[in-house]
Motif scaffolding. Structure first.
Motif, PDB file in Angstrom:
ATOM      1  N   LEU A  33       0.832  -1.209   0.000  1.00 53.97           N
ATOM      2  CA  LEU A  33       0.000   0.000   0.000  1.00 53.97           C
ATOM      3  C   LEU A  33       0.866   1.258   0.000  1.00 53.97           C
ATOM      4  CD1 LEU A  33      -2.941  -0.959   2.373  1.00 53.97           C
ATOM      5  CD2 LEU A  33      -3.032  -0.552  -0.085  1.00 53.97           C
ATOM      6  N   GLU A  34       1.980   1.231   0.716  1.00 58.09           N
ATOM      7  CA  GLU A  34       2.893   2.375   0.710  1.00 58.09           C
ATOM      8  C   GLU A  34       3.441   2.622  -0.695  1.00 58.09           C
ATOM      9  OE1 GLU A  34       5.786   1.288   3.635  1.00 58.09           O
ATOM     10  OE2 GLU A  34       4.354   1.513   5.285  1.00 58.09           O
ATOM     11  N   LYS A  35       3.809   1.559  -1.386  1.00 57.41           N
ATOM     12  CA  LYS A  35       4.304   1.703  -2.761  1.00 57.41           C
ATOM     13  C   LYS A  35       3.217   2.257  -3.666  1.00 57.41           C
ATOM     14  CE  LYS A  35       7.784  -1.939  -2.653  1.00 57.41           C
ATOM     15  NZ  LYS A  35       8.168  -3.242  -3.215  1.00 57.41           N
ATOM     16  N   HIS A  36       1.991   1.754  -3.518  1.00 52.52           N
ATOM     17  CA  HIS A  36       0.892   2.277  -4.329  1.00 52.52           C
ATOM     18  C   HIS A  36       0.698   3.774  -4.072  1.00 52.52           C
ATOM     19  CE1 HIS A  36      -0.837  -1.012  -6.603  1.00 52.52           C
ATOM     20  NE2 HIS A  36      -0.778  -1.803  -5.551  1.00 52.52           N
ATOM     21  N   ARG A  37       0.818   4.217  -2.825  1.00 55.13           N
ATOM     22  CA  ARG A  37       0.695   5.654  -2.535  1.00 55.13           C
ATOM     23  C   ARG A  37       1.801   6.431  -3.235  1.00 55.13           C
ATOM     24  NH1 ARG A  37      -0.220   4.173   2.900  1.00 55.13           N
ATOM     25  NH2 ARG A  37       1.823   4.955   3.522  1.00 55.13           N
ATOM     26  N   THR A  38       3.008   5.917  -3.195  1.00 53.67           N
ATOM     27  CA  THR A  38       4.143   6.590  -3.819  1.00 53.67           C
ATOM     28  C   THR A  38       3.946   6.759  -5.320  1.00 53.67           C
ATOM     29  OG1 THR A  38       5.648   5.739  -2.152  1.00 53.67           O
ATOM     30  CG2 THR A  38       6.635   6.462  -4.221  1.00 53.67           C
ATOM     31  N   PHE A  39       3.445   5.720  -5.971  1.00 54.94           N
ATOM     32  CA  PHE A  39       3.303   5.735  -7.428  1.00 54.94           C
ATOM     33  C   PHE A  39       1.935   6.235  -7.893  1.00 54.94           C
ATOM     34  CE2 PHE A  39       6.342   2.095  -6.734  1.00 54.94           C
ATOM     35  CZ  PHE A  39       7.473   2.883  -6.946  1.00 54.94           C
ATOM     36  N   GLY A  40       1.027   6.539  -6.962  1.00 57.21           N
ATOM     37  CA  GLY A  40      -0.285   7.047  -7.332  1.00 57.21           C
ATOM     38  C   GLY A  40      -1.184   5.996  -7.953  1.00 57.21           C
ATOM     39  N   THR A  41      -0.942   4.726  -7.646  1.00 60.07           N
ATOM     40  CA  THR A  41      -1.726   3.641  -8.251  1.00 60.07           C
ATOM     41  C   THR A  41      -2.679   2.981  -7.267  1.00 60.07           C
ATOM     42  OG1 THR A  41       0.054   2.075  -7.744  1.00 60.07           O
ATOM     43  CG2 THR A  41       0.088   3.112  -9.936  1.00 60.07           C
ATOM     44  N   GLY A  42      -2.696   3.440  -6.045  1.00 57.55           N
ATOM     45  CA  GLY A  42      -3.484   2.764  -5.014  1.00 57.55           C
ATOM     46  C   GLY A  42      -4.824   3.400  -4.746  1.00 57.55           C
ATOM     47  N   PRO A  43      -5.449   2.909  -3.691  1.00 52.95           N
ATOM     48  CA  PRO A  43      -6.758   3.455  -3.306  1.00 52.95           C
ATOM     49  C   PRO A  43      -6.621   4.881  -2.781  1.00 52.95           C
ATOM     50  CG  PRO A  43      -6.013   1.824  -1.700  1.00 52.95           C
ATOM     51  CD  PRO A  43      -5.019   1.823  -2.821  1.00 52.95           C
ATOM     52  N   VAL A  44      -7.727   5.604  -2.820  1.00 55.27           N
ATOM     53  CA  VAL A  44      -7.777   6.948  -2.258  1.00 55.27           C
ATOM     54  C   VAL A  44      -7.460   6.839  -0.770  1.00 55.27           C
ATOM     55  CG1 VAL A  44      -9.335   8.869  -1.712  1.00 55.27           C
ATOM     56  CG2 VAL A  44      -9.475   7.738  -3.940  1.00 55.27           C
ATOM     57  N   TYR A  45      -6.670   7.772  -0.277  1.00 57.97           N
ATOM     58  CA  TYR A  45      -6.351   7.804   1.149  1.00 57.97           C
ATOM     59  C   TYR A  45      -6.459   9.238   1.635  1.00 57.97           C
ATOM     60  CZ  TYR A  45      -1.719   9.550  -0.162  1.00 57.97           C
ATOM     61  OH  TYR A  45      -0.695  10.296  -0.674  1.00 57.97           O
ATOM     62  N   LEU A  60     -12.838  -0.693  -1.131  1.00 57.79           N
ATOM     63  CA  LEU A  60     -13.695  -1.559  -1.960  1.00 57.79           C
ATOM     64  C   LEU A  60     -13.792  -1.039  -3.389  1.00 57.79           C
ATOM     65  CD1 LEU A  60     -16.567  -2.329   0.574  1.00 57.79           C
ATOM     66  CD2 LEU A  60     -14.805  -3.911  -0.252  1.00 57.79           C
ATOM     67  N   ALA A  61     -13.888   0.281  -3.560  1.00 53.53           N
ATOM     68  CA  ALA A  61     -13.973   0.866  -4.904  1.00 53.53           C
ATOM     69  C   ALA A  61     -12.699   0.576  -5.687  1.00 53.53           C
ATOM     70  CB  ALA A  61     -14.209   2.374  -4.811  1.00 53.53           C
ATOM     71  N   TRP A  62     -11.546   0.698  -5.037  1.00 51.19           N
ATOM     72  CA  TRP A  62     -10.272   0.419  -5.711  1.00 51.19           C
ATOM     73  C   TRP A  62     -10.168  -1.053  -6.071  1.00 51.19           C
ATOM     74  CZ3 TRP A  62      -5.759  -2.214  -3.896  1.00 51.19           C
ATOM     75  CH2 TRP A  62      -4.640  -2.046  -4.710  1.00 51.19           C
ATOM     76  N   ALA A  63     -10.517  -1.921  -5.146  1.00 48.03           N
ATOM     77  CA  ALA A  63     -10.444  -3.357  -5.407  1.00 48.03           C
ATOM     78  C   ALA A  63     -11.424  -3.766  -6.509  1.00 48.03           C
ATOM     79  CB  ALA A  63     -10.742  -4.138  -4.131  1.00 48.03           C
ATOM     80  N   GLU A  64     -12.561  -3.118  -6.580  1.00 47.02           N
ATOM     81  CA  GLU A  64     -13.562  -3.444  -7.601  1.00 47.02           C
ATOM     82  C   GLU A  64     -13.038  -3.157  -9.004  1.00 47.02           C
ATOM     83  OE1 GLU A  64     -16.954  -5.075  -9.047  1.00 47.02           O
ATOM     84  OE2 GLU A  64     -16.250  -5.093  -6.975  1.00 47.02           O
ATOM     85  N   ARG A  65     -12.122  -2.217  -9.131  1.00 44.63           N
ATOM     86  CA  ARG A  65     -11.530  -1.922 -10.450  1.00 44.63           C
ATOM     87  C   ARG A  65     -10.826  -3.137 -11.033  1.00 44.63           C
ATOM     88  NH1 ARG A  65      -7.653   2.862  -9.772  1.00 44.63           N
ATOM     89  NH2 ARG A  65      -7.134   2.197 -11.868  1.00 44.63           N
ATOM     90  N   GLY A  66     -10.404  -4.069 -10.185  1.00 46.06           N
ATOM     91  CA  GLY A  66      -9.700  -5.256 -10.657  1.00 46.06           C
ATOM     92  C   GLY A  66     -10.602  -6.449 -10.903  1.00 46.06           C
ATOM     93  N   ASP A  73     -11.120 -10.670 -20.248  1.00 45.26           N
ATOM     94  CA  ASP A  73     -11.812  -9.408 -20.015  1.00 45.26           C
ATOM     95  C   ASP A  73     -10.870  -8.255 -20.323  1.00 45.26           C
ATOM     96  OD1 ASP A  73     -14.153 -10.563 -19.216  1.00 45.26           O
ATOM     97  OD2 ASP A  73     -13.935 -10.093 -17.087  1.00 45.26           O
ATOM     98  N   PRO A  74     -11.402  -7.167 -20.875  1.00 45.83           N
ATOM     99  CA  PRO A  74     -10.545  -6.016 -21.155  1.00 45.83           C
ATOM    100  C   PRO A  74      -9.938  -5.487 -19.853  1.00 45.83           C
ATOM    101  CG  PRO A  74     -12.840  -5.535 -21.708  1.00 45.83           C
ATOM    102  CD  PRO A  74     -12.782  -6.946 -21.228  1.00 45.83           C
ATOM    103  N   SER A  75      -8.766  -4.923 -19.941  1.00 41.08           N
ATOM    104  CA  SER A  75      -8.076  -4.456 -18.742  1.00 41.08           C
ATOM    105  C   SER A  75      -8.029  -2.937 -18.651  1.00 41.08           C
ATOM    106  CB  SER A  75      -6.669  -5.034 -18.698  1.00 41.08           C
ATOM    107  OG  SER A  75      -5.936  -4.606 -19.824  1.00 41.08           O
ATOM    108  N   ALA A  76      -9.032  -2.257 -19.184  1.00 43.14           N
ATOM    109  CA  ALA A  76      -9.033  -0.797 -19.164  1.00 43.14           C
ATOM    110  C   ALA A  76      -8.995  -0.255 -17.743  1.00 43.14           C
ATOM    111  CB  ALA A  76     -10.265  -0.269 -19.894  1.00 43.14           C
ATOM    112  N   ASP A  77      -9.640  -0.925 -16.808  1.00 40.57           N
ATOM    113  CA  ASP A  77      -9.653  -0.471 -15.424  1.00 40.57           C
ATOM    114  C   ASP A  77      -8.793  -1.352 -14.544  1.00 40.57           C
ATOM    115  OD1 ASP A  77     -11.274   1.707 -15.820  1.00 40.57           O
ATOM    116  OD2 ASP A  77     -13.116   0.640 -15.396  1.00 40.57           O
ATOM    117  N   LEU A  78      -7.751  -1.919 -15.098  1.00 35.99           N
ATOM    118  CA  LEU A  78      -6.869  -2.804 -14.367  1.00 35.99           C
ATOM    119  C   LEU A  78      -6.271  -2.099 -13.157  1.00 35.99           C
ATOM    120  CD1 LEU A  78      -5.311  -5.538 -14.335  1.00 35.99           C
ATOM    121  CD2 LEU A  78      -3.535  -4.374 -15.621  1.00 35.99           C
ATOM    122  N   VAL A  79      -6.304  -2.757 -12.004  1.00 36.87           N
ATOM    123  CA  VAL A  79      -5.610  -2.238 -10.835  1.00 36.87           C
ATOM    124  C   VAL A  79      -4.135  -2.512 -11.072  1.00 36.87           C
ATOM    125  CG1 VAL A  79      -5.248  -2.491  -8.364  1.00 36.87           C
ATOM    126  CG2 VAL A  79      -7.566  -2.590  -9.283  1.00 36.87           C
TER     127      VAL A  79
END
Length: 95
Positions: A33-45, A60-66, A73-79
């Motif tokens: 989660l710390e890495k996701h925050r650093t790279f801007g790829t994680g859930p809203v915090y 839950l919203a972030w996890a639902e993207r995956g 399935d298309p990966s347009a909203d890939l986590v």
């Protein structure tokens, strides 16, 4: 470890969750989660008093993207993975 009824959050997962709590909720490490925050790829915090916290709704919203039904399935909203993208390669200039 607390037990609860299905659909009811355990006592330690109510309100704003710390990074370790959010990690347990998502079955991810705090470091991921710390890495996701650093790279801007994680859930809203949120930052409250210098502390990073998450809401269950945002996790839950972030996890639902995956969510997928198949590997095709298309990966347009890939986590995304918690790693930086490679910098673009530019041809060298010889002026």
């Amino acid at each position: 470890m607390s037990t609860s009824k299905p659909g009811v959050l355990p006592d330690d997962l109510v309100g704003h969750l710390s990074t370790p709590q959010a990690g347990r909720f998502l079955n991810l490490s705090s470091r991921t989660l710390e890495k996701h925050r650093t790279f801007g790829t994680g859930p809203v915090y949120r930052k409250i008093g210098g502390r990073v916290v998450y809401t269950v709704e945002d996790l839950l919203a972030w996890a639902e993207r995956g969510a997928r039904r198949s590997t095709t399935d298309p990966s347009a909203d890939l986590v995304p993975a918690a790693k930086p993208l490679a910098p673009p390669q530019h041809p060298s200039r010889h002026d």
